[in-house]
Structure formats: C-alpha cells, structure tokens
Design a protein around this motif. Structure first.
Motif, short mmCIF file in Angstrom:
data_model
loop_
_atom_site.label_atom_id
_atom_site.label_comp_id
_atom_site.label_asym_id
_atom_site.label_seq_id
_atom_site.Cartn_x
_atom_site.Cartn_y
_atom_site.Cartn_z
N SER A 10 0.84 -1.21 0.00
CA SER A 10 0.00 0.00 0.00
C SER A 10 0.87 1.24 0.00
O SER A 10 0.59 2.22 -0.70
CB SER A 10 -0.91 0.00 1.22
N VAL A 14 0.88 4.35 -2.74
CA VAL A 14 0.64 5.74 -2.34
C VAL A 14 1.81 6.63 -2.75
O VAL A 14 1.63 7.75 -3.23
CB VAL A 14 0.34 5.83 -0.82
N VAL A 78 5.37 11.02 1.81
CA VAL A 78 4.83 9.89 2.56
C VAL A 78 5.92 9.46 3.53
O VAL A 78 7.02 9.14 3.13
CB VAL A 78 4.45 8.74 1.62
#
Length: 79
Positions: A10, A14, A78
């Motif tokens: 994931s 992202v 991120v």
C-alpha cells in the motif's frame, strides 16, 4: 508460460500516486487505478465532488482542475 504480477505494498502505491500528482498528468495518475476505482476526497471544497467513480471520471476531473494551474504544487511526502 506463467504470467507474474508485481504486487506492491500500500505504501509503494501511495508513493507512486503522490509522485504522479506532482506532474499533474491525469493519464499517468489514473493508470494506477483499477477501471472501476474510486477516488474519495476527504476534505471537500464547495463545488468539488467528494467521490469520483471510475478512471474516466477521475481523469476528467483532474484534467479540468489542473488545466488552469501554473507553477509547481507541493504535496506532503509519505513518511
């Protein structure tokens, strides 16, 4: 011959999405979505939909939003 698919975490997905947002390329951004993918916008601004269903709707919305923008945009990393 057996086809193999790359499975991303994931986080990796992202990170790719944020990377593609910087370039304001709606086609490149939506290619990371399934054809029936959903893009939800958690903090809605009046006049902006809270949810976009499908690649075509996402592409159309982003292309329209980005068409009048100039310069660079900042997106959080991120972590």
């Amino acid at each position: 011959m057996v086809a193999t698919e790359s499975v991303e975490s994931s986080r990796e997905l992202v990170e790719k999405l944020f990377g593609r947002l910087r370039h304001r390329d709606a086609d490149a951004f939506v290619e990371l979505f399934a054809p029936d993918g959903v893009f939800e916008i958690p903090f809605v601004v009046p006049g902006i939909p809270a949810r976009l269903d499908g690649r075509d709707a996402i592409r159309e919305h982003l292309a329209q939003r980005w068409s009048g923008l100039s310069g660079s945009a900042r997106h959080p990393s991120v972590a």
